[in-house]
Design a protein around this motif. Structure first.
Motif, PDB file in Angstrom:
ATOM      1  N   CYS A 136       0.558  -1.034  -0.229  1.00  0.00           N
ATOM      2  CA  CYS A 136      -0.023   0.377  -0.071  1.00  0.00           C
ATOM      3  C   CYS A 136       0.586   1.323  -0.259  1.00  0.00           C
ATOM      4  O   CYS A 136       1.684   1.029   1.032  1.00  0.00           O
ATOM      5  N   SER A 189       1.672  -1.207   4.175  1.00  0.00           N
ATOM      6  CA  SER A 189       0.914  -2.854   4.596  1.00  0.00           C
ATOM      7  C   SER A 189       1.321  -3.285   3.224  1.00  0.00           C
ATOM      8  O   SER A 189       0.550  -3.120   2.069  1.00  0.00           O
ATOM      9  N   ASN A 231      -1.415  -6.524   2.801  1.00  0.00           N
ATOM     10  CA  ASN A 231      -2.481  -6.302   3.413  1.00  0.00           C
ATOM     11  C   ASN A 231      -3.099  -5.583   2.449  1.00  0.00           C
ATOM     12  O   ASN A 231      -4.466  -5.245   2.774  1.00  0.00           O
ATOM     13  N   THR A 232      -3.594  -5.851   0.998  1.00  0.00           N
ATOM     14  CA  THR A 232      -3.797  -5.146   0.116  1.00  0.00           C
ATOM     15  C   THR A 232      -5.055  -6.728  -0.595  1.00  0.00           C
ATOM     16  O   THR A 232      -4.163  -7.848  -0.880  1.00  0.00           O
ATOM     17  N   LYS A 233      -5.532  -6.031  -1.539  1.00  0.00           N
ATOM     18  CA  LYS A 233      -6.192  -7.361  -2.430  1.00  0.00           C
ATOM     19  C   LYS A 233      -6.651  -6.155  -3.511  1.00  0.00           C
ATOM     20  O   LYS A 233      -7.004  -5.026  -3.779  1.00  0.00           O
ATOM     21  N   TYR A 262      -6.219  -1.668  -5.954  1.00  0.00           N
ATOM     22  CA  TYR A 262      -6.572  -2.118  -5.461  1.00  0.00           C
ATOM     23  C   TYR A 262      -6.964  -1.706  -4.000  1.00  0.00           C
ATOM     24  O   TYR A 262      -7.322  -0.426  -4.251  1.00  0.00           O
ATOM     25  N   VAL A 263      -6.989  -1.929  -3.031  1.00  0.00           N
ATOM     26  CA  VAL A 263      -7.163  -1.886  -2.080  1.00  0.00           C
ATOM     27  C   VAL A 263      -6.850  -2.029  -0.321  1.00  0.00           C
ATOM     28  O   VAL A 263      -5.870  -3.168  -0.108  1.00  0.00           O
ATOM     29  N   CYS A 264      -6.190  -1.518   0.524  1.00  0.00           N
ATOM     30  CA  CYS A 264      -5.167  -2.050   0.864  1.00  0.00           C
ATOM     31  C   CYS A 264      -6.544  -2.410   2.360  1.00  0.00           C
ATOM     32  O   CYS A 264      -7.293  -1.828   3.464  1.00  0.00           O
ATOM     33  N   LYS A 265      -6.361  -3.193   2.672  1.00  0.00           N
ATOM     34  CA  LYS A 265      -6.989  -4.175   4.036  1.00  0.00           C
ATOM     35  C   LYS A 265      -6.616  -3.270   5.327  1.00  0.00           C
ATOM     36  O   LYS A 265      -8.507  -3.546   6.277  1.00  0.00           O
ATOM     37  N   ASP A 266      -5.720  -2.375   5.778  1.00  0.00           N
ATOM     38  CA  ASP A 266      -5.607  -2.323   6.965  1.00  0.00           C
ATOM     39  C   ASP A 266      -6.168  -0.803   6.672  1.00  0.00           C
ATOM     40  O   ASP A 266      -6.484  -0.326   7.874  1.00  0.00           O
ATOM     41  N   LEU A 313      -7.887   0.795   4.399  1.00  0.00           N
ATOM     42  CA  LEU A 313      -9.094   0.460   3.713  1.00  0.00           C
ATOM     43  C   LEU A 313      -9.089   1.784   2.336  1.00  0.00           C
ATOM     44  O   LEU A 313     -10.290   2.259   1.793  1.00  0.00           O
TER      45      LEU A 313
END
Length: 171
Positions: free
Chosen positions: A133, A138, A140-142, A156-160, A162
């Motif tokens: 991100c 982070s 922790n991305t999707k 993408y979006v960062c799961k941490d 957001l």
């Protein structure tokens, strides 16, 4: 090295430096040198140059604007510029400079992670690296969609934190 050779080299470098100031119209924090699409600059006469650029992909709509911006940049310095667009070898994100990748990160676009030349798209097992991100670093991305605001980018979006962000794909 002779005085003439030194003068030619200096003129060549000055011409390259002029071309290297032109920015990508889609990501204005990057120059065409940062992107690696500036391939060659030749001084062809006393006040004329030939510039070679390679698009990030064959249908890139920014090429006409970049061609015009190159001609304007050289005209401001008293040169006439011819711009050649070459498709081979095909551009790759491996040609991006480290400074360019850092500028992307600062701008909020995740730079390509990995090297295209490493064979990331070939072989029996396809590996996918985590995308960092650009806001909070982070991993922790999707991936939301393979195509973002341009064909070169994925969304993408960062799961941490957001935050959604563009990722410049490895090409």
């Amino acid at each position: 090295m002779t005085a003439v050779a030194v003068q030619q080299r200096t003129q060549q470098q000055q011409a390259w430096d002029i071309a290297a100031t032109v920015c990508d119209p889609e990501i204005p924090v990057l120059t065409i040198e940062d992107l690696g699409i500036l391939r060659d600059v030749q001084v062809t006469g006393e006040q004329s140059v030939r510039v070679t650029i390679t698009p990030t992909y064959s249908g890139c709509p920014a090429m006409d604007a970049i061609r015009d911006d190159l001609k304007i940049a050289f005209a401001k310095k008293g040169y006439t510029a011819e711009v050649d667009l070459v498709l081979a070898p095909a551009w790759t994100t491996d040609w991006m400079t480290e400074a360019g990748k850092a500028k992307l990160q600062e701008y909020g676009i995740a730079p390509p992670s990995g090297m295209a030349a490493a064979g990331g798209h070939h072989g029996p097992i396809r590996l996918k690296m985590a995308v960092k991100c650009p806001q909070c670093s982070s991993l922790n991305t999707k991936e939301l969609t393979r195509f973002g605001s341009t064909s070169c980018k994925a969304l993408y979006v960062c799961k941490d934190c957001l935050e959604p962000f563009d990722y410049f794909k490895v090409l």
